[in-house]
Motif scaffolding. Structure first.
Motif, short mmCIF file in Angstrom:
data_model
loop_
_atom_site.label_atom_id
_atom_site.label_comp_id
_atom_site.label_asym_id
_atom_site.label_seq_id
_atom_site.Cartn_x
_atom_site.Cartn_y
_atom_site.Cartn_z
N PRO A 587 0.80 -1.24 0.00
CA PRO A 587 0.00 0.00 0.00
C PRO A 587 0.83 1.28 0.00
O PRO A 587 0.31 2.34 -0.35
CB PRO A 587 -0.82 -0.12 1.30
CG PRO A 587 -0.86 -1.58 1.60
CD PRO A 587 0.46 -2.12 1.13
N ALA A 588 2.11 1.20 0.38
CA ALA A 588 2.95 2.40 0.45
C ALA A 588 3.59 2.75 -0.89
O ALA A 588 4.16 3.82 -1.05
CB ALA A 588 4.04 2.22 1.50
N ILE A 589 3.51 1.84 -1.86
CA ILE A 589 4.19 2.06 -3.14
C ILE A 589 3.29 2.91 -4.04
O ILE A 589 2.27 2.45 -4.54
CB ILE A 589 4.51 0.73 -3.83
CG1 ILE A 589 5.34 -0.16 -2.91
CG2 ILE A 589 5.27 0.97 -5.14
CD1 ILE A 589 5.57 -1.55 -3.45
N SER A 590 3.68 4.15 -4.23
CA SER A 590 2.92 5.05 -5.10
C SER A 590 3.84 6.19 -5.50
O SER A 590 4.99 6.25 -5.09
CB SER A 590 1.68 5.60 -4.37
OG SER A 590 2.06 6.36 -3.24
N GLY A 591 3.29 7.11 -6.31
CA GLY A 591 4.04 8.31 -6.66
C GLY A 591 5.39 8.02 -7.26
O GLY A 591 5.53 7.29 -8.24
N GLU A 592 6.43 8.58 -6.61
CA GLU A 592 7.78 8.48 -7.18
C GLU A 592 8.34 7.07 -7.12
O GLU A 592 9.37 6.77 -7.73
CB GLU A 592 8.73 9.43 -6.45
CG GLU A 592 9.04 9.05 -5.01
CD GLU A 592 8.02 9.56 -4.00
OE1 GLU A 592 8.33 9.58 -2.80
OE2 GLU A 592 6.91 9.95 -4.43
N HIS A 593 7.69 6.15 -6.39
CA HIS A 593 8.21 4.78 -6.27
C HIS A 593 7.75 3.88 -7.42
O HIS A 593 8.27 2.76 -7.55
CB HIS A 593 7.73 4.17 -4.95
CG HIS A 593 8.14 4.94 -3.74
ND1 HIS A 593 9.46 5.05 -3.33
CD2 HIS A 593 7.42 5.68 -2.86
CE1 HIS A 593 9.52 5.79 -2.24
NE2 HIS A 593 8.30 6.19 -1.94
N ILE A 594 6.79 4.32 -8.19
CA ILE A 594 6.18 3.42 -9.18
C ILE A 594 7.21 2.90 -10.17
O ILE A 594 7.29 1.70 -10.45
CB ILE A 594 5.04 4.14 -9.90
CG1 ILE A 594 3.91 4.46 -8.92
CG2 ILE A 594 4.51 3.30 -11.05
CD1 ILE A 594 2.80 5.30 -9.50
N GLY A 595 8.03 3.81 -10.74
CA GLY A 595 9.00 3.40 -11.75
C GLY A 595 9.96 2.33 -11.28
O GLY A 595 10.11 1.28 -11.92
N PRO A 596 10.65 2.56 -10.13
CA PRO A 596 11.60 1.54 -9.65
C PRO A 596 10.95 0.18 -9.40
O PRO A 596 11.53 -0.86 -9.71
CB PRO A 596 12.15 2.15 -8.37
CG PRO A 596 11.99 3.63 -8.54
CD PRO A 596 10.74 3.80 -9.34
#
Length: 926
Positions: A587-596
């Motif tokens: 649930p914490a993976i969003s925004g700037e983390h999506i690409g990696p």
């Protein structure tokens, strides 16, 4: 000059200009002389049969309905089908077509000219506008209007001439638009048809120039409209010293009015296709409050021709090729996709609004919107609005003219919000720097080490220490020892001997301090760091402590992302370790983390064998990210492949069930429309799988039954849904007792089922009974409690307790804003949910203000969440109008909501239920 032969299936476009000579079979028809020759013989054909033949030729190969022929040949007159049949018979008689080999009757519809047609274009004088026999000039009597005189030539275009006419005795003025040629006549007909549709479907909200009368019977053909004293936007501004001399607020208000007029047209499928300042007329009869009138629909189109049928309007001037083609429009305002030959849409009109917004902002209608235009706009909020409205890519462009208007009218409030956000960003950066400075400091709590023997402190120790034991058995000893060393040297040293009781210990500070130290202490051992982070995340979640949870989640994600470019295979292993250890990472993976994390999923597909547990976990992450933040349909397809491989390779029945749960959730709540039957089947498959592999994974079974009960309730299978929810409730009660978050979540689902059954009082009672218990479990500061209380607010609204609903939701919004920030999508959803209760409680002004603020914060059309919120906000506009008993306005808003729903989920999507509920309510209101 001649053109290639046209078969019956490829007719000459109806909008082609000038006069033509038509060759078909042994016949030749000359439009200029109106002469028909058959095998060289001049036919004796009356005027009406001649006009009928010309219309059929212009639509060669098409089925032309009787209604269209009656309107085209006898415009404005009452003519019977007998008259039409007689005219067709005369044409056939002169053509010698008794066997219907040239003009075929299509029973129940009309007629079709089936002969192959060749077109010849004679050279004509291109400089000539109207045929010289008309000799239009100032002072002459208006043809067919002897009491009126032409006063002033206003404009000329490719399709017509515009004149100001006056009634000498009364001084009344009107504007006449004369057709230059055949394409000009078609434009007049199109304008009449679209005006009639707007008048019938939208009424005064259309804000368009009123057509008073028209002459389509004898040449010269013309329309007659009201005279708007202020002239065009350009003329009106010039009379006041130029656009730059007009206050910016006035310019933007007029443009907002134009956007509202455009939105009204779009709500019934009408496209303007030539929107520009010259086609915005300004009614300045009240100088203090000038009003915009939309003019010149002659280039317009219609997305949904069936709208004409609903209002019994004959489809004249709107052949299929002109419904939404890319033709027409002024180059400076045309959207890029039209120049590329794509079909026109509502977003092409909004592009023109964006260009005009730029010109209004710089105070110059003559300035083109060229590359680098951003440097001309100092206001960052206005600059962002222009960029979104005039985006070159239509998918990134603002989709709703109503939202465009709301943005302009809320500009001051949005500027203030932007300044506040900037101030918060500055403070946040300063805080980040300060946190870095304080990382080395140790926080000593006033408690004894014996606190670890009690309550949650002991649970945390045992939980993390048990992971270390498992690591000793399953992984390298150095990782396990690193975890144990961290626990002993860092976590335990957070406590010092001293006075004070166990209850004085702030576990949030303990967890946060430990989280702050992981990156430094375990920098060289990312696997150990991942174990500690996952343990802390679980501890935060299980204790209901929110302060510090988000930062810990972000540090865990950063651990993986920093490792990714240095050692990709190891990054994949650490990511899998995190996902396996805690269900609170995804649930914490969003925004700037999506690409990696998408990159990690891609690497896992190549580094790990198909069906590997880690690969499935990362593919599940990819599917969820795509579903939530990208292409929902692709996300659903990815999750389907995860489930297929999990069924084949995943040995853990609980994990197999969880993947099926994710897929069922996407099928239930995704934007693809109603796929509840498929969701139900996936959940039943999971339950069957769990039952076939004892011992049963009871928590997974309860989760499946909880969602299955919701799915069945959405299908209005309430008894079945209630049975599943009661089973889930019994399982959770057996696992965790009567005081667990999961158990209360099931009770909340039961309350929703009661609401769907119309048993609102029971829904309220369930939620009110459980609210104190939930608060005692989670603490009054948690987001879970806010979500639970929001459900109670919704239940109050369903029960007609609108004051209670608006009060409670207002409190929740204030607290959620403190915790999440005003721009958070969940906060925006709460604000949308408060609008209807406010309106129904009689707080109309407050409801409208809240709606404007919500719309100002909705993102662009590439964001699925923003699109859903845009639709929901539109339905609240219906609610406000309904509360005001402005039922016509409510119906107009509802039409727009229906279109947004169709764009979002298709005509059978979940959102249509919300539309239909409001349609039913309006129907009962009369």
């Amino acid at each position: 000059m001649t053109e290639p032969t046209h078969s019956a299936a490829t007719p000459e476009p109806a909008g082609s200009p000038d006069f033509r000579i038509w060759h078909f079979a042994t016949a030749v028809f000359d439009e200029r002389s109106q002469e028909l020759r058959v095998a060289g013989r001049l036919a004796e054909l009356e005027r009406k049969p001649t006009e009928l033949l010309r219309h059929l030729l212009r639509h060669a190969g098409e089925v032309v309905t009787r209604d269209e022929l009656l309107e085209a040949v006898w415009p404005g007159r009452i003519a019977t089908e007998a008259s039409l049949a007689k005219a067709v018979s005369r044409v056939r008689q002169e053509l010698g077509d008794s066997e219907q080999t040239l003009i075929r009757t299509i029973h129940g519809y009309g007629y079709r000219l089936v002969a192959d047609v060749r077109i010849e274009r004679p050279e004509v004088d291109r400089e000539r506008t109207l045929p010289p026999r008309f000799n239009l000039h100032p002072g002459m009597a208006v043809p067919e209007r002897p009491l009126w005189q032409l006063r002033e030539h206003l404009a000329s275009g490719g399709q017509g001439e515009v004149w100001l006419a006056e009634q000498p005795k009364s001084g009344e003025r009107r504007v006449l638009k004369f057709a230059v040629d055949a394409s000009g006549l078609l434009a007049l007909k199109r304008e009449i048809t679209l005006y009639r549709l707007l008048r019938e479907a939208v009424g005064p909200a259309a804000r368009c120039v009123r057509l008073i009368d028209w002459n389509l019977e004898t040449e010269p053909f013309f329309t007659e409209s009201e005279h708007i004293g202020g002239g065009s936007f350009i003329d009106w501004a010039a009379a006041r010293g130029g656009l730059a001399a007009v206050p910016l607020a006035v310019r933007l208000e007029l443009l907002a009015q134009a956007a509202e007029a455009l939105a009204a047209a779009h709500s019934v499928g009408v496209l303007h296709r030539d929107l520009k300042p010259a086609n915005l007329l300004i009614d300045d009869s009240d100088p203090a409050a000038p009003q915009v009138r939309l003019a010149d629909l002659g280039s317009g189109g219609l997305v949904e021709p069936a709208a004409l049928d609903r209002y019994a309007i004959t489809r004249v001037g709107l052949t299929q090729s002109l419904i939404s083609s890319s033709d027409g429009g002024t180059l400076a305002y045309r959207a890029p996709e039209l120049l590329a030959g794509q079909l026109a849409t509502a977003r092409a009109d909004i592009h023109a609004l964006g260009v005009m917004l730029y010109q209004c902002a710089v105070g110059d209608f003559a300035r083109p919107m060229a590359v680098g235009w951003e440097a001309d706009i100092d206001d960052p909020v206005l600059r962002a609005d222009i960029a979104q409205a005039a985006a070159g890519n239509p998918a990134l462009r603002l989709a709703d003219a109503t939202e465009f208007a709301h943005r302009l009218r809320s500009l001051d409030a949005r500027r203030t919000q932007w300044q506040d956000d900037e101030a918060r960003r500055v403070v946040a950066e300063e805080q980040r720097v300060e946190n870095q400075r304080l990382k080395a400091r140790r926080f000593w709590l006033r408690a004894t080490v014996t606190v670890l023997l009690f309550g949650l402190g002991t649970s945390l120790w045992l939980y993390i220490d048990s992971r270390a034991a498992r690591l000793r058995a399953e992984r390298a000893a150095d990782t396990a020892l690193a975890v144990s060393d961290f626990l002993n040297r860092d976590l335990l040293s957070s406590f010092s001997a001293g006075e004070g009781s166990v209850h004085e210990v702030d576990l949030g500070k303990v967890f946060t301090q430990a989280s702050n130290q992981v990156a430094t202490r375990l920098a060289a051992q990312p696997e150990a760091a991942a174990e500690v982070y996952s343990s802390l995340i679980t501890a935060f979640s299980d204790t209901g402590i929110t302060a510090g949870l988000h930062d810990t989640q972000q540090r865990a994600l950063k651990l993986v992302e920093d490792l990714l470019p240095i050692d990709p295979p190891r990054a994949v292993r650490v990511a899998v370790l995190l996902l396996r250890a805690s269900d609170q990472v995804l649930p914490a993976i969003s925004g700037e983390h999506i690409g990696p994390w998408k990159t990690l999923a891609t690497l896992a597909k190549t580094q790990l064998p198909t069906g590997d547990q880690g690969q499935l976990m990362l593919r599940n992450v990819e599917a969820n990210l795509e579903f939530d933040f990208g292409d929902a349909q692709r996300g659903l397809a990815l999750e389907e492949t995860v489930v297929l491989d999990a069924v084949r390779f995943e040995p853990d029945v609980g994990r197999r069930a969880n993947y099926r749960w994710f897929l069922a959730w996407m099928l239930t709540f995704g934007p693809q429309g109603n796929r509840l039957g498929e969701a139900e089947q996936r959940l039943r498959d999971a339950l069957a799988d769990l039952a076939a592999h004892p011992p049963p994974t009871r928590r997974s079974e309860a989760a499946m039954r909880n969602l299955l009960g919701t799915v069945l309730a959405q299908q209005q299978r309430y008894d079945e849904g209630e049975r599943e929810l009661l089973q889930a409730k019994a399982i959770y009660a057996g696992l965790t007792g009567d005081r667990s978050k999961d158990l209360i979540a099931v009770r909340q689902a039961i309350s929703v089922l009661r609401e769907r059954q119309g048993r609102h009082a029971e829904a309220v009672a369930i939620l009110e009974e459980n609210e104190p218990l939930f608060a005692s479990l989670k603490g009054a500061m948690t987001l879970d409690l806010l979500q639970f209380r929001a459900a109670l607010g919704y239940a109050y609204a369903g029960a007609g307790r609108y004051e209670d609903a608006s009060r409670l939701l207002g409190e929740i919004i204030d607290r959620a804003t403190q915790l999440l920030g005003g721009g958070n999508p969940d906060v925006r959803l709460l604000r949308i949910s408060r609008i209807e209760p406010l309106a129904r409680a009689g707080h109309i002004a407050e409801a409208r203000t809240l709606l404007a603020e919500v719309r100002a914060g909705i993102g662009d059309a590439t964001d699925p969440v923003s699109n859903e919120h845009r639709f929901l906000a539109q339905t609240t506009e219906v609610d406000i109008a309904f509360a005001e008993q402005k039922f016509d306005l409510a119906r107009t808003a509802l039409a727009r909501a229906r279109q947004l729903c169709t764009d979002l989920q298709g005509p059978e999507g979940r959102c249509m239920r919300r539309v239909n509920e409001r349609e039913t309510r309006l129907g009962k209101a009369g």
